[in-house]
Scaffold this active site. Structure first.
Site, PDB file in Angstrom:
ATOM      1  N   SER A 240      24.584   3.528 -47.472  1.00  0.00           N
ATOM      2  CA  SER A 240      25.693   4.789 -46.981  1.00  0.00           C
ATOM      3  C   SER A 240      26.973   4.408 -46.943  1.00  0.00           C
ATOM      4  CB  SER A 240      24.974   4.754 -45.435  1.00  0.00           C
ATOM      5  OG  SER A 240      25.190   3.812 -44.683  1.00  0.00           O
TER       6      SER A 240
ATOM      7  N   LYS B 175      29.067   3.146 -39.578  1.00  0.00           N
ATOM      8  CA  LYS B 175      29.832   4.272 -40.264  1.00  0.00           C
ATOM      9  C   LYS B 175      31.233   4.176 -40.259  1.00  0.00           C
ATOM     10  CE  LYS B 175      25.703   6.110 -41.113  1.00  0.00           C
ATOM     11  NZ  LYS B 175      25.224   6.077 -42.597  1.00  0.00           N
TER      12      LYS B 175
END
Length: 363
Positions: free
Chosen positions: A125, A197
């Site tokens: 990701s 993230k």
């Protein structure tokens, strides 16, 4: 010669030894017997005697057959002491080794709990910024000294609110569970509750996608994300900022986060229908990832991209504290006016004003 003179002479030597020879041989035999029996006389005493092979005055020392002195250990005792010393050193090392390991683990756990912790990257990701198998160090102190900034790469706990991006079978063996927990603490194995993230919006930000050129905007300012969005190594095609359209004002105490590999990242955009509109709580942030430490070929610092330093975003930061302050003044103004009115004159039931009686004047 007369018989008397002949009688005074010694008898003639016979076929055997003479008397002198027999006497000498007897003395030598006795001396030899004494030496064989352990006569302690030194070689120096017999050096000058007839028949001795040692010349007189010989300085060759005699071998000592007695025990060693008190200050001079024998060869056997010295070798025994050396063996015991080596065994003692080896034994003390193995006894101290578990203590050293325990102290090292305790220090590592203290550092991990309060200062810096290593994390394993389990998913795609955050490519190309972070790849699967990378180990990063996370600063757990930094957000005690400053606020979370846009562009920070953060690790947060989302187990009870977000589904894991990569599922792992839980170990059933107690020993395996302990080893897995230790490996997770030191960044050797992935932890299923940890997510990593990039922060796009902080409390009060208006985050939207997309503008006319397909870019994500923060407070009306587009982000130039070409420097960190995923680029295919074969086709060299870069991800779009987002295939999902969204528009949100980040609530107080929460963050809008997205992965750099936008096509595979399950981030805030995938939780738009959840409480908070896809944002995560600030108090779930573990810390800021600031460096890749493994593999050695990928060691690098994780700095904030320049696009998050736009002047327009900084002005928005300065304007945010004024909004609650203005609302506070607006709410306090009517209360203040009402209190002043009541101080000037009370009111009776029914809305009638209470009149004050004029007292006598004094001059």
């Amino acid at each position: 010669m007369t018989d008397d003179e002949q009688g005074l002479r010694e008898p003639a030597a016979t076929a055997g030894d003479t008397r002198h020879d027999a006497s000498q041989n007897g003395r030598e035999g006795a001396r030899s017997d004494d030496r064989e029996a352990g006569d302690p006389r030194s070689a120096a005493e017999t050096a000058g005697e007839p028949g001795s092979s040692e010349p007189a005055g010989s300085s060759r020392p005699a071998a000592s057959s007695g025990p060693a002195g008190p200050d001079e250990p024998s060869d056997g005792e010295a070798s025994g002491d050396g063996k015991r010393s080596r065994k003692k050193k080896q034994g003390s090392f193995w006894k101290e080794l578990p203590i050293l390991i325990g102290v090292a683990l305790a220090l590592a756990m203290v550092i991990k709990a309060f200062a810096v912790q290593a994390f394993y990257i389990p998913s795609q990701s955050m490519e190309n910024t972070l790849k699967v198998g990378d180990r990063v160090l996370v600063n757990k102190i930094v957000y005690h000294t400053r606020d979370i900034k846009r562009g920070d790469v953060v690790v947060f706990n989302g187990l009870d609110s977000w589904d894991p991006e990569v599922r792992y079978s839980k170990p059933s063996n107690p020993v395996t569970k302990v080893l897995h927990a230790i490996g997770s603490a030191f960044g050797v194995v992935p932890g299923e509750k940890d997510y990593i993230k990039r922060v796009i919006g902080v409390p009060g930000d208006h985050v939207a996608c997309c503008d006319a050129q397909g870019r994500v905007t923060v407070n009306g300012h587009p982000l130039e994300e070409t420097g960190y969005l995923y680029t295919d190594p074969v086709t060299h095609e870069q991800n779009k900022p987002s295939d999902t359209k969204f528009k949100i004002t980040v609530p107080a105490g929460r963050l809008w986060v997205m992965g750099d590999h936008r096509e595979v990242s399950y981030d805030s955009r995938g939780h738009l229908g959840d409480p908070g509109g896809g944002t995560i709580p600030e108090n779930r942030v573990v810390g800021r990832a600031f460096i890749v430490v493994w593999p050695v070929t990928r060691i690098k610092l994780l700095s904030i991209p320049k696009t998050f330093g736009q002047p327009g975003l900084a002005l928005a930061d300065g304007a945010l504290p004024a909004v609650p302050l203005a609302m506070g003044f607006a709410g306090a103004l009517p209360v203040t006016l009402l209190r002043r009115r009541r101080r000037r004159g009370g009111s009776l039931p029914g809305g009638r004003r209470r009149l004050r009686r004029a007292g006598p004047r004094t001059s």
